[in-house]
Scaffold this motif. Structure first.
Motif, PDB file in Angstrom:
ATOM      1  N   VAL A 442       0.756  -1.105   0.113  1.00 28.74           N
ATOM      2  CA  VAL A 442      -0.220  -0.015   0.041  1.00 28.74           C
ATOM      3  C   VAL A 442       0.609   1.246  -0.137  1.00 28.74           C
ATOM      4  N   ILE A 451      -4.320   4.323  -4.255  1.00 27.78           N
ATOM      5  CA  ILE A 451      -4.587   3.518  -3.249  1.00 27.78           C
ATOM      6  C   ILE A 451      -5.749   2.766  -3.205  1.00 27.78           C
ATOM      7  N   ILE A 456      -6.654  -1.182   1.252  1.00 28.14           N
ATOM      8  CA  ILE A 456      -6.673  -0.337   2.304  1.00 28.14           C
ATOM      9  C   ILE A 456      -7.681  -0.756   3.435  1.00 28.14           C
ATOM     10  N   LEU A 484       1.826   7.371   4.631  1.00 33.36           N
ATOM     11  CA  LEU A 484       0.469   6.832   4.074  1.00 33.36           C
ATOM     12  C   LEU A 484      -0.603   7.576   4.811  1.00 33.36           C
ATOM     13  N   LEU A 488      -3.419   9.702   2.516  1.00 31.37           N
ATOM     14  CA  LEU A 488      -4.868   9.564   2.736  1.00 31.37           C
ATOM     15  C   LEU A 488      -5.550  10.906   3.056  1.00 31.37           C
TER      16      LEU A 488
END
Length: 654
Positions: A442, A451, A456, A484, A488
């Motif tokens: 990821v 993603i 996820i 990460l 997001l």
């Protein structure tokens, strides 16, 4: 007579006074070979027989315990005449004929029943046993060695080697030790320790060839008292013998033997001598030079440059394994050569159809370790993946994602198709993936601005996060999770609203301790003034900015230029000046790598206009040229049409 001794003589005297080894019952019960100590009476009775025509001489014999020295009487062979040499050769011929017809260790040991073992034959016996196992499979070799260790003849020949070591020639000693070590005989056994001690005593008598064989023997041996002493004596002797060596192969063997702990001046002496023989390098010599220098831990650029040129000009002559070994040695030595890397990449691309996925991936991973981006090879491999994605294993997929994401390779119109193909296969491996592998996948996909919802979902399950939290909390894992989370929140991928951040796992991102480039900072302040510059800014606890320039917005109708409003995003523009070291770019170019690209991308999302300053280019300029360079980077509107590639790769203000 001089009362002073050389350093080597004093060292040898010290070695004579040390104990050969101490008997340890726990070691001897676990050793595959365990030789019983012979009593003093039996040993003396065996060797007190006088043989007509020979004289007797007192020699030292080290017992298994290492503390008792037995006085055994052995025969001393007189100088051989031409007639006796011919007779000896004729007598040995049947034995050597039988030896060449033996194709496994037990065959050799069975042959010893027909011929008496003498010290002249010991080296040939062990060497033939070792050679007979070279072409066997791993399983067959294990079985044959097990039979060899259980064979009564092996204990007998080892006992004879330990007993007759003091009378063997230097060359035979070296070859015997080499064969015994390669057969896997424990270093704690009497035969190995006796050979080591005898070689210490006789080291001054070794010629260059014998020293080369000895170097191959001690290279892979574990450290113990006798091995360490022999290595030190070997280095002392080698220092004076290097000028005599005229063989590249011998020099490479010496390089491997001296190791990384040897003095730097000895390493450079070996490398300089080898460089003087550069005209004699064969293709194998050239390739092995990289691994030999890596074994010493010496980055000797003049020699590496010569070898790189030879490989680049004849890259088609080197098999895949040797090319891969060269790249790995370059990484270990921290040596980079653009011509060498380009030639290997072009060769792999031009012969692409003959390489398997695993071979291509191994080369690409090595290139990524060296920060080199083989663009054409990456394009060709991406096309193969798009056509046959199911041929990749999970390990292959993780390696592919790592290479493409960290090298920031832009597949342009093929990117969407490539990512979709990889994600489809990844999802098929999802039930088998460990939490760490899932996090890696990821993270690499997030660097590529993609993603997947399925991955996820699995990653953000409480069970998966708990396993990651219970695992080893390395700095790398913390940075992956933090990056990460930023992807997001800032990139805002098309996911369900419940997946806009990673739950707080109480990870602490390591603090940044990066000094600001003072020359750049001084030049920037000279351009825009001190009041407009703020240095050492840290965004999101991870993105370090050397300095932020705050300037009034050019559109006065949009906002007034009052001092109290100048700090707001609507009435001011913030320029983030980021100094990047050479490691932030792909080797030989100004193409930014993934860690730098994602930093610039996220700074743009946070309202900055990122400006990238390559430190290696800035440091190579004069003061006046530095100011001109920074003016063009900070104020691109005033720049000429020849815009640098760095600006083209930087994210634009939205």
């Amino acid at each position: 007579m001089s009362m002073y001794k050389s350093g080597l003589e004093m060292f040898r005297c010290a070695l004579r006074s040390t104990t050969l080894w101490k008997r340890d019952s726990s070691i001897w019960t676990q050793t595959s070979l365990c030789y019983k100590s012979r009593s003093f009476a039996a040993s003396s009775q065996l060797w007190r027989k006088r043989i007509q025509g020979h004289t007797l001489k007192q020699v030292r014999y080290y017992s298994q315990s290492g503390h008792d020295v037995l006085n055994a009487q052995i025969k001393q062979t007189p100088a051989s005449t031409e007639t006796s040499e011919l007779l000896d050769k004729a007598e040995r011929t049947p034995f050597y004929s039988h030896l060449q017809n033996c194709f496994c260790p037990t065959d050799v040991l069975d042959t010893l029943k027909q011929f008496p073992v003498s010290q002249q034959l010991i080296s040939s016996i062990f060497t033939r046993i070792w050679e007979s196992t070279k072409k066997m499979t791993d399983e067959q070799r294990r079985c044959e060695l097990r039979l060899m260790f259980d064979h009564p003849g092996f204990e007998e020949v080892c006992e004879r080697a330990a007993t007759d070591a003091w009378r063997m020639r230097s060359e035979d000693l070296a070859y015997t030790l080499l064969a015994i070590v390669n057969l896997g005989v424990s270093q704690d056994t009497r035969v190995v320790q006796t050979l080591l001690r005898v070689i210490q005593e006789r080291l001054n008598q070794f010629d260059i060839r014998s020293l080369s064989v000895l170097a191959a023997s001690i290279r892979e041996m574990e450290n113990c008292r006798n091995v360490q002493a022999l290595r030190e004596a070997f280095r002392l002797l080698l220092k004076d013998r290097i000028p005599e060596i005229q063989s590249v192969v011998v020099l490479q063997s010496m390089m491997r033997a001296v190791g990384k702990n040897s003095p730097v001046h000895l390493k450079k002496q070996l490398a300089t001598k080898t460089l003087s023989l550069a005209d004699e390098f064969s293709p194998p010599n050239t390739q092995y030079m990289f691994s030999s220098l890596a074994a010493m831990g010496l980055n000797f650029k003049p020699l590496l440059d010569v070898c790189s040129k030879n490989i680049a000009e004849n890259v088609h002559e080197f098999p895949f394994g040797r090319l891969l070994s060269v790249l790995k040695s370059c990484h270990e030595l921290r040596y980079r050569n653009y011509t060498l890397f380009s030639s290997v990449s072009e060769y792999m691309t031009s012969t692409f159809d003959m390489w398997s996925n695993k071979q291509v991936i191994l080369i690409l991973v090595s290139f990524e370790d060296l920060l080199f981006r083989p663009a054409v090879l990456l394009d060709a491999f991406a096309e193969r993946i798009i056509q046959k994605p199911d041929s990749l294993t999970l390990k292959d997929l993780l390696s592919v994602l790592k290479v493409f994401s960290l090298l920031n390779h832009d597949l342009k119109e093929k990117k969407t198709e490539f990512v979709s193909s990889v994600v489809k296969v990844l999802e098929s491996y999802l039930p088998k993936m460990s939490p760490t592998d899932l996090l890696k996948a990821v993270y690499y996909l997030a660097l590529l601005e993609h993603i997947p919802q399925t991955l996820i979902d699995k990653l953000l399950q409480q069970e998966t996060l708990d396993q990651i939290q219970k695992g080893k909390q390395s700095n790398k894992v913390q940075r992956w999770l933090h990056t990460l989370d930023l992807c997001l929140r800032l990139d805002q991928p098309p996911l369900r609203s419940s997946f806009r951040s990673i739950p707080d796992l109480h990870f602490t991102v390591p603090a940044h301790d990066v000094p600001v480039n003072q020359e750049m900072l001084s030049a920037i302040r000279g351009i825009v003034g001190n009041a407009a510059v703020q240095d050492s800014v840290l965004e999101q606890s991870i993105y370090f900015i050397d300095c932020v320039i705050t300037l009034p917005h050019p559109k006065e109708e949009t906002c007034s230029l009052r001092a109290e409003d100048s700090g707001s995003p609507e009435c001011a523009r913030r320029i983030a000046v980021v100094c990047a070291p050479p490691t932030s770019f792909c080797f030989g170019t100004t193409h930014p790598r993934a860690s730098l690209v994602i930093k610039l991308r996220h700074l743009g999302k946070l309202g900055y206009k990122p400006v990238l300053v390559p430190v290696h280019e800035l440091n190579s300029k004069t003061e006046e040229e530095k100011i001109q360079m920074l003016q063009k980077l900070v104020f691109p509107a005033q720049e000429s049409s020849g815009t640098q590639e760095i600006l083209n790769n930087s994210p634009k203000e939205e």
